[in-house]
Each structure stands twice: as structure tokens, then as C-alpha cells.
Design a protein around this motif. Structure first.
Motif, PDB file in Angstrom:
ATOM      1  N   ARG A  27     -15.572 -53.980 -78.468  1.00 40.26           N
ATOM      2  CA  ARG A  27     -17.059 -53.201 -78.128  1.00 40.26           C
ATOM      3  C   ARG A  27     -17.002 -52.787 -76.858  1.00 40.26           C
ATOM      4  N   VAL A  28     -17.803 -51.673 -76.599  1.00 38.39           N
ATOM      5  CA  VAL A  28     -18.087 -51.067 -75.184  1.00 38.39           C
ATOM      6  C   VAL A  28     -18.579 -52.450 -74.343  1.00 38.39           C
ATOM      7  N   ARG A  29     -19.388 -53.269 -74.914  1.00 33.30           N
ATOM      8  CA  ARG A  29     -20.156 -54.294 -74.155  1.00 33.30           C
ATOM      9  C   ARG A  29     -18.915 -55.097 -73.405  1.00 33.30           C
ATOM     10  N   SER A  30     -17.775 -55.592 -74.307  1.00 36.35           N
ATOM     11  CA  SER A  30     -16.775 -56.311 -73.767  1.00 36.35           C
ATOM     12  C   SER A  30     -16.159 -55.464 -72.545  1.00 36.35           C
ATOM     13  N   VAL A  31     -16.286 -54.424 -72.134  1.00 33.58           N
ATOM     14  CA  VAL A  31     -15.225 -53.916 -71.438  1.00 33.58           C
ATOM     15  C   VAL A  31     -15.990 -52.851 -70.110  1.00 33.58           C
TER      16      VAL A  31
END
Length: 156
Positions: free
Chosen positions: A70-74
């Protein structure tokens, strides 16, 4: 020159993602739109920045694919920001100091746009070109009586 001058030239089209969006979808958007970054927004607030740099690091860590990330993780959850009134020289110093290629522009909590290092460099070069042309025009039109090298010459 200020950030607002760059935004005026760039226009107002903005692309954003949410932190919960699949990284694969965000990467597809970036590729289709030929963009190097996406602003990450949640409930109307800027919460991060996703650039090709974070995507590449994530792909390498994930064995060559984005998988189910997910975007949040990167995303970069502490991106540099500026305001429309920030001077271009200050933006340039900030971007160089953090090796940032993209910077969201906020007016309070409202996202006004994103400027890139290319935008900043182009604005600086365009400003220098304009100043150079004005100086050359001024020198070319310099009155003879004001020219110190010709001060002793008579007008025949």
C-alpha cells in the motif's frame, strides 16, 4: 521570485492518492501521466509524498515487484513543503539540503500544487536570462557622456 510565480505558469492540475491505495495503482497513475510524484492525502490533509524514489526502494525490498504493498508503507510521511509566498532561493536551498525533487505547496492546509526541482531550476535560469538581456540592453543604450572610458574624448 516566489513559488506562486511558478504555480501560475504550471497550471492547477493535481493528482493525489490515499495512503490505503494499492501501490500498483499509484505506480500505474504515475506511468500513465508521466509524473514523478503523487501527493498522498487523507481526509483533506497532506500526509505524505510518493515519488519514484520510494517506489524503486520498495520494489527492490519486495523482490522486484510491488506485490500487495500500500502507498502508506512506502511513502515519505514527512515531505518538505513550502507556501506560495516562499522565495525560490529558499526552496532551492531546502530541496538541495534534502535531495528532494518534488515539493508540495500548501496555503495553510490547502494543497495549491507541487513544484519540482526542474521547475525551480527553470525559473532561476529564466530569471537570469531576463536579467542578462536587460543588462545587455542597458549597456547597449548607455549614453556616451556617461561612459567613463570615453570621458576625455571630444565630440567632433
Amino acid at each position: 521570485m516566489k513559488v506562486v510565480d511558478i504555480l501560475r505558469v504550471k497550471g492547477g492540475t493535481l493528482f493525489t492518492v490515499t495512503p490505503e491505495e494499492a501501490l500498483s495503482q499509484a505506480v500505474t497513475t504515475m506511468a500513465e501521466r508521466d509524473m514523478g510524484s503523487l501527493v498522498v492525502m487523507e481526509h483533506g490533509d497532506l500526509v505524505g509524498m510518493l515519488t519514484f524514489r520510494e517506489v524503486i526502494v520498495a520494489v527492490v525490498k519486495n523482490g522486484g515487484s510491488v506485490g500487495t504493498l500500500r502507498v502508506r508503507s512506502v511513502m515519505d510521511d514527512h515531505p518538505l513543503t513550502c507556501t506560495p509566498e516562499t522565495e525560490i532561493d529558499e526552496v532551492r536551498r531546502m530541496m538541495l539540503g534534502r535531495h528532494a525533487r518534488y515539493m508540495p505547496v500548501l496555503n495553510g492546509k490547502t494543497l495549491m500544487g507541487v513544484i519540482s526541482f526542474y521547475d525551480v531550476a527553470k525559473a532561476v535560469v529564466d530569471g537570469q536570462d531576463f536579467e542578462n538581456r536587460m543588462l545587455k540592453a542597458y549597456i547597449r543604450d548607455w549614453p556616451l557622456e556617461d561612459n567613463p572610458e570615453r570621458a576625455g574624448e571630444s565630440k567632433l
